[in-house]
Design a protein around this motif. Structure first.
Motif, PDB file in Angstrom:
ATOM      1  N   GLN A 184       0.825  -1.207   0.000  1.00  0.00           N
ATOM      2  CA  GLN A 184       0.000   0.000   0.000  1.00  0.00           C
ATOM      3  C   GLN A 184       0.861   1.259   0.000  1.00  0.00           C
ATOM      4  O   GLN A 184       0.588   2.228  -0.721  1.00  0.00           O
ATOM      5  CB  GLN A 184      -0.938  -0.015   1.215  1.00  0.00           C
ATOM      6  N   GLU A 185       1.934   1.258   0.780  1.00  0.00           N
ATOM      7  CA  GLU A 185       2.825   2.412   0.851  1.00  0.00           C
ATOM      8  C   GLU A 185       3.531   2.663  -0.473  1.00  0.00           C
ATOM      9  O   GLU A 185       3.908   3.794  -0.782  1.00  0.00           O
ATOM     10  CB  GLU A 185       3.852   2.202   1.964  1.00  0.00           C
ATOM     11  N   ALA A 186       3.710   1.599  -1.273  1.00  0.00           N
ATOM     12  CA  ALA A 186       4.365   1.727  -2.579  1.00  0.00           C
ATOM     13  C   ALA A 186       3.379   2.056  -3.688  1.00  0.00           C
ATOM     14  O   ALA A 186       3.760   2.125  -4.859  1.00  0.00           O
ATOM     15  CB  ALA A 186       5.117   0.433  -2.917  1.00  0.00           C
ATOM     16  N   GLY A 187       2.096   2.258  -3.338  1.00  0.00           N
ATOM     17  CA  GLY A 187       1.114   2.652  -4.326  1.00  0.00           C
ATOM     18  C   GLY A 187       0.387   1.521  -5.020  1.00  0.00           C
ATOM     19  O   GLY A 187      -0.284   1.747  -6.035  1.00  0.00           O
ATOM     20  N   PHE A 188       0.484   0.298  -4.498  1.00  0.00           N
ATOM     21  CA  PHE A 188      -0.205  -0.841  -5.096  1.00  0.00           C
ATOM     22  C   PHE A 188      -1.609  -0.980  -4.524  1.00  0.00           C
ATOM     23  O   PHE A 188      -1.873  -0.616  -3.372  1.00  0.00           O
ATOM     24  CB  PHE A 188       0.571  -2.136  -4.838  1.00  0.00           C
ATOM     25  N   LYS A 189      -2.509  -1.529  -5.338  1.00  0.00           N
ATOM     26  CA  LYS A 189      -3.875  -1.820  -4.915  1.00  0.00           C
ATOM     27  C   LYS A 189      -4.187  -3.285  -5.198  1.00  0.00           C
ATOM     28  O   LYS A 189      -3.772  -3.830  -6.216  1.00  0.00           O
ATOM     29  CB  LYS A 189      -4.873  -0.927  -5.645  1.00  0.00           C
TER      30      LYS A 189
END
Length: 227
Positions: A184-189
């Motif tokens: 989540q912190e790396a921008g993944f969903k």
């Protein structure tokens, strides 16, 4: 100053010409410089506005202000220094652009095999979730970016370029939520997930394995994407 007025810069010994409207296009240090009047602006001996910063990289600062984007040359190796210039000039839009430009898109699959620990009273005494291992599959560069030192690469040492794919990574810890936080912190969903059923009670048991626990073995996978 009028927005159409042409101004000249001396940035670290490199000369540029632009307009007041360009440098005031986005809030930041340059826009603030022209909010205090012309007399407060430092100048060199020839009257050019002087800024003691990297004169070569300033071209990308102006390009961004002119176009609200910037096209970096192929194999550009000074993104870290350009980010430092963007921070100095307080250009939040350029900082966001550089962050997004450095991010790779792609998929990462996280899977785990687990069960539940049971007490003496069987299902009425379920203790906690037990994970054997958290497996990570995807492009090597993406997996390393997201999980860093938590990624165990002992079974998949360097065998080629960073854009190769592997299904042999696993995490050094057994905290599933920590893995999700990293993604989540790396921008993944999370875009998909699937899970197996229980193994059933007829399978041959390993020595010392509780028969009730064995019926709750399961495997789950979660697919994450970053555009």
């Amino acid at each position: 100053m009028d927005n159409d007025q042409v101004i000249e810069f001396n940035v670290g010994g490199v000369f540029y010409s632009t307009t007041v409207g360009t440098v005031k296009r986005e809030p930041g240090r340059l826009a603030e410089m022209f909010s205090h009047g012309a007399d407060a602006i430092p100048r060199d001996s020839k009257g050019k506005i002087f800024i003691d910063r990297d004169g070569i990289l300033f071209r990308y600062i102006l390009d961004y202000l002119r176009n609200q984007t910037v096209i970096l040359p192929e194999n550009f190796h000074e993104k870290g220094r350009l980010r430092a210039e963007a921070e100095f000039f307080q250009l939040e839009g350029l900082l966001r652009f550089l962050d997004n430009e450095n991010r790779q898109s792609g998929y990462i699959t996280v899977g785990y095999r687990g069960t539940f620990a049971f007490g003496r009273d069987g299902m009425s005494d379920v203790k906690f979730r037990k994970l054997a291992r958290i497996i990570v599959c995807g492009r090597v560069a993406l997996c390393r970016e997201v999980f860093g030192e938590n990624l165990n690469e002992s079974r998949d040492p360097d065998r080629g370029p960073m854009d190769r794919y592997t299904g042999r990574f696993f995490l050094k810890h057994l905290f599933l939520e920590q893995a999700f936080d990293n993604l989540q912190e790396a921008g993944f969903k999370c875009v998909a997930s699937c899970g197996s059923g229980t193994s059933g009670g007829s399978a041959e048991l390993k020595p010392g394995m509780d028969p009730e626990e064995s019926r709750w073995n399961h495997y789950n996978e979660f697919v994450f994407v970053r555009d």
